[in-house]
Scaffold this motif. Structure first.
Motif, PDB file in Angstrom:
ATOM      1  N   SER A  52      53.677  35.368  41.355  1.00 16.00           N
ATOM      2  CA  SER A  52      52.503  35.444  42.217  1.00 16.00           C
ATOM      3  C   SER A  52      51.341  36.027  41.430  1.00 16.00           C
ATOM      4  CB  SER A  52      52.836  36.327  43.417  1.00 16.00           C
ATOM      5  OG  SER A  52      51.683  36.650  44.144  1.00 16.00           O
ATOM      6  N   GLY A  53      50.186  35.386  41.518  1.00 15.56           N
ATOM      7  CA  GLY A  53      49.007  35.846  40.785  1.00 15.56           C
ATOM      8  C   GLY A  53      48.854  35.077  39.484  1.00 15.56           C
ATOM      9  N   GLY A  54      48.155  35.673  38.547  1.00 10.27           N
ATOM     10  CA  GLY A  54      47.845  34.960  37.308  1.00 10.27           C
ATOM     11  C   GLY A  54      49.068  34.516  36.523  1.00 10.27           C
ATOM     12  N   GLY A  55      50.136  35.315  36.576  1.00 16.77           N
ATOM     13  CA  GLY A  55      51.341  34.986  35.807  1.00 16.77           C
ATOM     14  C   GLY A  55      51.326  35.723  34.481  1.00 16.77           C
ATOM     15  N   LEU A  99      48.408  39.627  47.987  1.00 15.26           N
ATOM     16  CA  LEU A  99      49.502  38.817  47.468  1.00 15.26           C
ATOM     17  C   LEU A  99      49.103  37.357  47.567  1.00 15.26           C
ATOM     18  CD1 LEU A  99      52.710  40.404  49.025  1.00 15.26           C
ATOM     19  CD2 LEU A  99      51.931  40.527  46.638  1.00 15.26           C
ATOM     20  N   GLU A 100      49.316  36.652  46.474  1.00 17.86           N
ATOM     21  CA  GLU A 100      49.117  35.203  46.516  1.00 17.86           C
ATOM     22  C   GLU A 100      50.453  34.617  46.976  1.00 17.86           C
ATOM     23  OE1 GLU A 100      47.808  33.131  42.703  1.00 17.86           O
ATOM     24  OE2 GLU A 100      49.880  32.492  43.005  1.00 17.86           O
ATOM     25  N   ILE A 101      50.477  34.052  48.145  1.00 17.78           N
ATOM     26  CA  ILE A 101      51.734  33.541  48.700  1.00 17.78           C
ATOM     27  C   ILE A 101      52.024  32.129  48.183  1.00 17.78           C
ATOM     28  CG2 ILE A 101      52.985  33.008  50.850  1.00 17.78           C
ATOM     29  CD1 ILE A 101      52.518  36.015  50.440  1.00 17.78           C
ATOM     30  N   ASN A 142      48.697  28.494  43.255  1.00 16.42           N
ATOM     31  CA  ASN A 142      48.547  29.214  41.996  1.00 16.42           C
ATOM     32  C   ASN A 142      47.509  28.524  41.112  1.00 16.42           C
ATOM     33  OD1 ASN A 142      50.230  29.645  38.994  1.00 16.42           O
ATOM     34  ND2 ASN A 142      49.760  31.400  40.273  1.00 16.42           N
ATOM     35  N   HIS A 143      46.514  29.291  40.675  1.00 18.65           N
ATOM     36  CA  HIS A 143      45.430  28.773  39.831  1.00 18.65           C
ATOM     37  C   HIS A 143      44.683  27.617  40.503  1.00 18.65           C
ATOM     38  CE1 HIS A 143      46.033  31.126  36.072  1.00 18.65           C
ATOM     39  NE2 HIS A 143      47.193  31.365  36.673  1.00 18.65           N
ATOM     40  N   THR A 144      44.661  27.624  41.795  1.00 16.64           N
ATOM     41  CA  THR A 144      43.893  26.613  42.528  1.00 16.64           C
ATOM     42  C   THR A 144      42.484  27.108  42.838  1.00 16.64           C
ATOM     43  OG1 THR A 144      44.890  27.468  44.545  1.00 16.64           O
ATOM     44  CG2 THR A 144      45.856  25.460  43.640  1.00 16.64           C
ATOM     45  N   ASP A 145      42.285  28.436  42.846  1.00 11.10           N
ATOM     46  CA  ASP A 145      40.983  28.938  43.343  1.00 11.10           C
ATOM     47  C   ASP A 145      39.813  28.464  42.489  1.00 11.10           C
ATOM     48  OD1 ASP A 145      41.674  30.715  41.252  1.00 11.10           O
ATOM     49  OD2 ASP A 145      41.023  32.514  42.334  1.00 11.10           O
ATOM     50  N   TYR A 146      39.922  28.571  41.162  1.00 10.73           N
ATOM     51  CA  TYR A 146      38.788  28.137  40.333  1.00 10.73           C
ATOM     52  C   TYR A 146      38.766  26.612  40.152  1.00 10.73           C
ATOM     53  CZ  TYR A 146      42.377  28.471  36.697  1.00 10.73           C
ATOM     54  OH  TYR A 146      43.530  28.339  35.971  1.00 10.73           O
ATOM     55  N   ASN A 147      39.697  25.927  40.784  1.00 11.98           N
ATOM     56  CA  ASN A 147      39.653  24.468  40.830  1.00 11.98           C
ATOM     57  C   ASN A 147      39.227  23.985  42.220  1.00 11.98           C
ATOM     58  OD1 ASN A 147      40.592  23.571  38.108  1.00 11.98           O
ATOM     59  ND2 ASN A 147      42.337  24.887  38.640  1.00 11.98           N
ATOM     60  N   SER A 149      38.305  34.388  35.912  1.00 11.42           N
ATOM     61  CA  SER A 149      39.120  34.250  37.124  1.00 11.42           C
ATOM     62  C   SER A 149      38.317  33.633  38.264  1.00 11.42           C
ATOM     63  CB  SER A 149      39.626  35.624  37.543  1.00 11.42           C
ATOM     64  OG  SER A 149      38.536  36.510  37.618  1.00 11.42           O
ATOM     65  N   GLY A 150      39.047  33.245  39.304  1.00 13.91           N
ATOM     66  CA  GLY A 150      38.410  32.679  40.489  1.00 13.91           C
ATOM     67  C   GLY A 150      38.098  33.781  41.499  1.00 13.91           C
ATOM     68  N   LEU A 151      37.978  33.367  42.753  1.00 13.48           N
ATOM     69  CA  LEU A 151      37.541  34.309  43.799  1.00 13.48           C
ATOM     70  C   LEU A 151      38.688  34.878  44.624  1.00 13.48           C
ATOM     71  CD1 LEU A 151      34.383  32.649  45.412  1.00 13.48           C
ATOM     72  CD2 LEU A 151      34.573  35.042  44.715  1.00 13.48           C
ATOM     73  N   LEU A 152      39.892  34.410  44.356  1.00  9.30           N
ATOM     74  CA  LEU A 152      41.015  34.725  45.248  1.00  9.30           C
ATOM     75  C   LEU A 152      41.204  36.222  45.531  1.00  9.30           C
ATOM     76  CD1 LEU A 152      43.652  34.001  46.755  1.00  9.30           C
ATOM     77  CD2 LEU A 152      44.822  34.238  44.561  1.00  9.30           C
ATOM     78  N   ASP A 153      41.186  37.029  44.484  1.00 13.16           N
ATOM     79  CA  ASP A 153      41.596  38.421  44.631  1.00 13.16           C
ATOM     80  C   ASP A 153      40.618  39.203  45.497  1.00 13.16           C
ATOM     81  OD1 ASP A 153      43.309  37.387  42.789  1.00 13.16           O
ATOM     82  OD2 ASP A 153      42.586  38.548  41.096  1.00 13.16           O
ATOM     83  N   ASN A 181      48.304  41.821  31.617  1.00 13.47           N
ATOM     84  CA  ASN A 181      46.889  42.062  31.342  1.00 13.47           C
ATOM     85  C   ASN A 181      46.241  40.714  31.082  1.00 13.47           C
ATOM     86  OD1 ASN A 181      44.379  42.722  30.455  1.00 13.47           O
ATOM     87  ND2 ASN A 181      45.073  44.544  29.358  1.00 13.47           N
ATOM     88  N   LEU A 182      45.590  40.206  32.127  1.00  9.05           N
ATOM     89  CA  LEU A 182      45.147  38.814  32.042  1.00  9.05           C
ATOM     90  C   LEU A 182      44.074  38.589  30.985  1.00  9.05           C
ATOM     91  CD1 LEU A 182      45.149  37.596  35.747  1.00  9.05           C
ATOM     92  CD2 LEU A 182      46.774  37.075  33.941  1.00  9.05           C
ATOM     93  N   VAL A 183      43.287  39.636  30.696  1.00  5.96           N
ATOM     94  CA  VAL A 183      42.220  39.437  29.702  1.00  5.96           C
ATOM     95  C   VAL A 183      42.836  39.033  28.360  1.00  5.96           C
ATOM     96  CG1 VAL A 183      40.300  40.521  28.479  1.00  5.96           C
ATOM     97  CG2 VAL A 183      40.692  41.061  30.861  1.00  5.96           C
TER      98      VAL A 183
HETATM   99  C1  GLA Z   1      44.478  35.848  39.109  1.00  2.38           C
HETATM  100  C2  GLA Z   1      43.005  35.526  39.264  1.00  2.38           C
HETATM  101  C3  GLA Z   1      42.755  34.689  40.523  1.00  2.38           C
HETATM  102  C4  GLA Z   1      43.660  33.464  40.548  1.00  2.38           C
HETATM  103  C5  GLA Z   1      45.115  33.850  40.264  1.00  2.38           C
HETATM  104  C6  GLA Z   1      46.006  32.653  40.089  1.00  2.38           C
HETATM  105  O1  GLA Z   1      44.909  36.658  40.154  1.00  2.38           O
HETATM  106  O2  GLA Z   1      42.241  36.704  39.327  1.00  2.38           O
HETATM  107  O3  GLA Z   1      41.389  34.316  40.584  1.00  2.38           O
HETATM  108  O4  GLA Z   1      43.205  32.487  39.673  1.00  2.38           O
HETATM  109  O5  GLA Z   1      45.221  34.647  39.097  1.00  2.38           O
HETATM  110  O6  GLA Z   1      46.064  31.912  41.258  1.00  2.38           O
END
Ligand code: GLA
Length: 384
Positions: A332-335, A26-28, A31-36, A165-169, A213-215
């Motif tokens: 929470s997450g990609g949105g 869970l992303e608490i 949001n979208h900070t990981d790839y930044n 995506s970033g590394l968060l997950d 579906n984020l793709v």
């Molecule tokens: C998805 C991505 C993560 C991150 C979140 C938003 O879960 O896989 O890398 O960018 O969205 O924070």
């Protein structure tokens, strides 16, 4: 023998050699900070994907998902390009990423059991990548630092599936700590520290039931906007390498130099980094109300600045403002669909779940899935 091991033995006619398990996350906050290259407060959950595996002599890989009974078989030497919307992509992608690192595996049989909701925003895909990664590491003796395994999973998304995506997950699935939030720094790519969730509160997940579906979403477009905003800000402020390096004040001062869209995307990310750090301070001093307000502020910024919310997610967060017992809520997450998280007084969580479900059903006609999440440990692998 666990249920998974038994089913593996019954299906493949032999015993499994390793079992790996990797949790959803869970992303608490953040949001979208990981790839930044920024900060995120996240946790692993008890819901996880478990994989039982045994090596086979040839080059054939057989996969069985015991949840829905589906099966896949492929040859290691004929992995080929991604097949649209096929769950074996995540596994093939791990093999492709390992090869890029000069590692290879042999044939195997694998059986899967999962309790992570699919395509909701709890990172079932990362859990699948990490579970297979950990199983391969033990079965085929592949040694790599845990953060590098997270990069393997990220590589599957970035290069095999085309989601930037970033590394968060993957990182949260690997580094999660039982009963604690982790504060991750995605510049140094490490867990800075753990943060205790306040006693007497729990995180309730409410799934909007609108598929995620984020793709196919605007995820990659948002990432591009962040990159073009960063490039312009770097011209104004030397030393800026990522939005992580920009303060709220600096961004405001540079507003006229950015397109409105770029400014809004950057405002979200810069604001989120700031909220994560303030959120940790609030939790440290036991100020749950302040932390909850930051969750609401995060959602508002998603809605207005990052535009990665949906009417359903907005409605769930609106309800959170009105139902007693909730201190804060956000997507929470990609949105672009998926789940919201709600910080709720433990003693009122049952009633809260009922009320929010009823109201959401009435408004949208959809019955939301409500999941009470216990915070669990990161991924493990065990030789049998
Ligand atoms: C998805 C991505 C993560 C991150 C979140 C938003 O879960 O896989 O890398 O960018 O969205 O924070």
């Amino acid at each position: 023998m666990s249920q998974l091991e038994e089913r593996f033995a019954a299906h493949f006619g032999r015993a499994a050699e390793v079992v790996a398990r990797a949790p959803g996350r869970l992303e608490i906050l953040g949001n979208h900070t990981d790839y930044n290259q920024g900060f995120v407060l996240s946790c692993a959950v008890e819901q996880h994907i478990a994989v039982a595996m045994a090596a086979t002599p040839g080059r054939v890989c057989r996969l069985k998902d015991f949840r829905d009974g589906s099966e896949r078989t492929f040859q290691l030497d004929e992995i080929g390009p991604v097949a649209r919307r096929d769950w074996s992509n995540y596994i093939k992608g791990v093999i492709v990423e390992l090869r890029k690192r000069g590692r290879d595996i042999g044939g195997f049989d694998a059986g899967i059991l999962s309790t992570v909701p699919l395509s909701a925003g709890m990172s079932s895909s990362a859990a699948l990548e990490v579970a297979f990664s950990f199983a391969f590491s033990r079965l085929f003796d592949i040694e790599m630092a845990p953060a590098e395994w997270a990069r393997v999973g990220q590589g599957v998304e970035n290069y095999y599936l085309g989601l930037k995506s970033g590394l968060l997950d993957q990182f949260s699935s690997i580094f999660g700590r039982k009963n604690a939030l982790i504060l991750s720094d995605f510049r140094s790519v490490e867990v800075r520290r753990t943060v205790a969730l306040p006693v007497g509160y729990e995180v309730v997940v409410v799934n909007s039931m609108v598929k995620h579906n984020l793709v196919d979403s605007e995820y990659n477009v948002r990432r591009q906007d962040c990159e073009s905003a960063t490039a312009k800000l770097a011209e104004i402020y030397p030393g800026v390498q990522a939005l992580r390096d920009v303060s709220v004040e600096q961004l405001e001062a540079a507003k006229d130099r950015l397109e409105l869209r770029e400014y809004r995307r950057a405002a979200h990310v810069v604001g989120e980094n700031d909220r994560v750090l303030r959120g940790v301070e609030a939790l440290d001093r036991g100020d749950v109300a302040a932390f909850g307000a930051l969750l609401f502020a995060s959602h508002e910024s998603s809605r207005v600045n990052f535009e990665n919310s949906t009417p359903e997610l907005d409605y769930l967060v609106e309800l959170a403002h009105t139902i007693p017992g909730c201190l804060g809520a956000r997507l929470s997450g990609g949105g672009f669909g998926g789940i919201t998280i709600h910080l709720v007084e433990e003693s009122r969580a049952g009633e809260y779940a009922e009320r929010i479900s009823a109201a959401y059903r009435l408004q949208t006609g959809r019955t939301p899935e409500v999941i009470h999440c216990a915070i669990g440990n990161g991924a493990t692998v065990q030789e049998l």
